[in-house]
Motif scaffolding. Structure first.
Motif, mmCIF file in Angstrom:
data_model
loop_
_atom_site.group_PDB
_atom_site.id
_atom_site.type_symbol
_atom_site.label_atom_id
_atom_site.label_comp_id
_atom_site.label_asym_id
_atom_site.label_seq_id
_atom_site.Cartn_x
_atom_site.Cartn_y
_atom_site.Cartn_z
ATOM 1 N N ASN A 52 -41.126 -7.829 -9.172
ATOM 2 C CA ASN A 52 -39.804 -7.460 -9.660
ATOM 3 C C ASN A 52 -39.962 -7.014 -11.114
ATOM 4 N N GLN A 53 -38.854 -6.930 -11.840
ATOM 5 C CA GLN A 53 -38.909 -6.355 -13.185
ATOM 6 C C GLN A 53 -39.869 -7.110 -14.104
ATOM 7 N N TYR A 54 -39.960 -8.416 -13.948
ATOM 8 C CA TYR A 54 -40.754 -9.223 -14.875
ATOM 9 C C TYR A 54 -42.026 -9.808 -14.253
ATOM 10 N N LYS A 55 -42.086 -9.885 -12.950
ATOM 11 C CA LYS A 55 -43.249 -10.496 -12.292
ATOM 12 C C LYS A 55 -44.160 -9.438 -11.698
ATOM 13 N N HIS A 56 -45.449 -9.666 -11.873
ATOM 14 C CA HIS A 56 -46.457 -8.757 -11.333
ATOM 15 C C HIS A 56 -47.582 -9.584 -10.732
ATOM 16 N N GLU A 57 -48.177 -9.048 -9.692
ATOM 17 C CA GLU A 57 -49.342 -9.694 -9.096
ATOM 18 C C GLU A 57 -50.582 -8.962 -9.577
ATOM 19 N N VAL A 58 -51.551 -9.722 -10.046
ATOM 20 C CA VAL A 58 -52.812 -9.130 -10.483
ATOM 21 C C VAL A 58 -53.590 -8.752 -9.231
ATOM 22 N N ARG A 59 -54.028 -7.508 -9.166
ATOM 23 C CA ARG A 59 -54.760 -7.019 -8.004
ATOM 24 C C ARG A 59 -56.254 -6.962 -8.300
ATOM 25 N N ASN A 60 -57.034 -7.133 -7.258
ATOM 26 C CA ASN A 60 -58.475 -6.947 -7.357
ATOM 27 C C ASN A 60 -58.766 -5.559 -6.779
ATOM 28 N N ASN A 105 -53.383 0.230 -11.272
ATOM 29 C CA ASN A 105 -54.334 -0.248 -10.277
ATOM 30 C C ASN A 105 -54.613 -1.746 -10.414
ATOM 31 N N ARG A 106 -54.284 -2.339 -11.549
ATOM 32 C CA ARG A 106 -54.525 -3.767 -11.767
ATOM 33 C C ARG A 106 -53.345 -4.642 -11.381
ATOM 34 N N PHE A 107 -52.153 -4.060 -11.292
ATOM 35 C CA PHE A 107 -50.955 -4.859 -11.073
ATOM 36 C C PHE A 107 -50.113 -4.299 -9.946
ATOM 37 N N LYS A 108 -49.535 -5.211 -9.166
ATOM 38 C CA LYS A 108 -48.569 -4.843 -8.142
ATOM 39 C C LYS A 108 -47.235 -5.437 -8.584
ATOM 40 N N ASP A 140 -59.660 -9.277 -14.117
ATOM 41 C CA ASP A 140 -60.788 -9.261 -13.187
ATOM 42 C C ASP A 140 -61.178 -10.673 -12.754
ATOM 43 N N ALA A 141 -61.029 -11.638 -13.663
ATOM 44 C CA ALA A 141 -61.417 -13.017 -13.355
ATOM 45 C C ALA A 141 -60.341 -13.771 -12.576
ATOM 46 N N ASN A 142 -59.102 -13.289 -12.606
ATOM 47 C CA ASN A 142 -57.991 -13.994 -11.954
ATOM 48 C C ASN A 142 -57.213 -13.077 -11.011
ATOM 49 N N PRO A 143 -57.844 -12.621 -9.918
ATOM 50 C CA PRO A 143 -57.106 -11.740 -9.003
ATOM 51 C C PRO A 143 -56.072 -12.530 -8.201
ATOM 52 N N TYR A 144 -55.038 -11.827 -7.775
ATOM 53 C CA TYR A 144 -53.980 -12.348 -6.910
ATOM 54 C C TYR A 144 -53.145 -13.448 -7.564
ATOM 55 N N VAL A 145 -53.107 -13.462 -8.888
ATOM 56 C CA VAL A 145 -52.248 -14.390 -9.620
ATOM 57 C C VAL A 145 -50.941 -13.673 -9.917
ATOM 58 N N ILE A 146 -49.831 -14.377 -9.734
ATOM 59 C CA ILE A 146 -48.535 -13.810 -10.091
ATOM 60 C C ILE A 146 -48.242 -14.221 -11.525
ATOM 61 N N ILE A 192 -56.750 -5.949 -27.681
ATOM 62 C CA ILE A 192 -55.979 -6.702 -26.698
ATOM 63 C C ILE A 192 -56.337 -6.264 -25.279
ATOM 64 N N LYS A 193 -56.585 -4.976 -25.085
ATOM 65 C CA LYS A 193 -56.807 -4.439 -23.735
ATOM 66 C C LYS A 193 -58.048 -5.014 -23.062
ATOM 67 N N LYS A 194 -59.154 -5.096 -23.774
ATOM 68 C CA LYS A 194 -60.404 -5.537 -23.151
ATOM 69 C C LYS A 194 -60.323 -6.987 -22.660
ATOM 70 N N PRO A 195 -59.841 -7.940 -23.495
ATOM 71 C CA PRO A 195 -59.727 -9.304 -22.967
ATOM 72 C C PRO A 195 -58.727 -9.423 -21.813
ATOM 73 N N LEU A 196 -57.653 -8.636 -21.855
ATOM 74 C CA LEU A 196 -56.703 -8.668 -20.744
ATOM 75 C C LEU A 196 -57.331 -8.127 -19.459
ATOM 76 N N ALA A 197 -58.090 -7.053 -19.578
ATOM 77 C CA ALA A 197 -58.764 -6.493 -18.400
ATOM 78 C C ALA A 197 -59.769 -7.492 -17.836
ATOM 79 N N GLU A 198 -60.493 -8.174 -18.712
ATOM 80 C CA GLU A 198 -61.449 -9.190 -18.249
ATOM 81 C C GLU A 198 -60.729 -10.346 -17.569
#
Length: 131
Positions: A111-119, A105-108, A73-79, A64-70
């Motif tokens: 709130n409790q349930y929402k995260h922003e994907v970071r590049n 380092n991948r998520f900002k 990386d492909a979708n930065p700044y998505v909430i 699960i980890k590898k596809p999520l990491a990919e």
């Protein structure tokens, strides 16, 4: 509908097994109906249902980890919510939350349930260029 014959009971039991799976089917079919199903037929149906549940592929966390990491990386700044991340990975929300906490380092956190994907690679390169 009143179930009175073994054929009707067998049909109801098969339908419950196909709809709900092994453990829940027993909860959805009353004992009175289960007692109408011939013992050999019931044993056969339950064996088939058990073998079908054991044939499911066991998913490892590393799968699960590898596809999520990919995806990150492909979708930065998505909430994204933990539920959406879990649906995307095909895992439980607990596994998605664990992935988020293991990769700060991948998520900002918003709130409790929402995260922003970071590049994070781009952000580190920008910080090095500034410094």
């Amino acid at each position: 509908m009143q179930i009175t014959t073994p054929d009707q009971a067998t049909r109801a039991m098969r339908e419950a097994l196909n709809t709900h799976g092994m453990p829940l089917a027993l909860c959805h079919v009353p004992i009175r109906v289960r007692n109408l199903v011939p013992a050999a037929t019931l044993r056969e149906m339950l064996d088939v249902a058990r073998s079908a549940t054991h044939l499911q592929q066991i998913v490892k966390v590393d799968d699960i980890k590898k596809p999520l990491a990919e995806w990150c990386d492909a979708n930065p700044y998505v909430i994204i919510t933990t539920r959406e991340l879990a649906n995307l990975a095909g895992c439980s929300q607990n596994v998605a939350r664990k992935f988020i906490t293991d990769n700060p380092n991948r998520f900002k956190r918003i709130n409790q349930y929402k995260h922003e994907v970071r590049n994070f690679k781009e952000e580190r390169a920008r910080d090095k260029a500034i410094a």
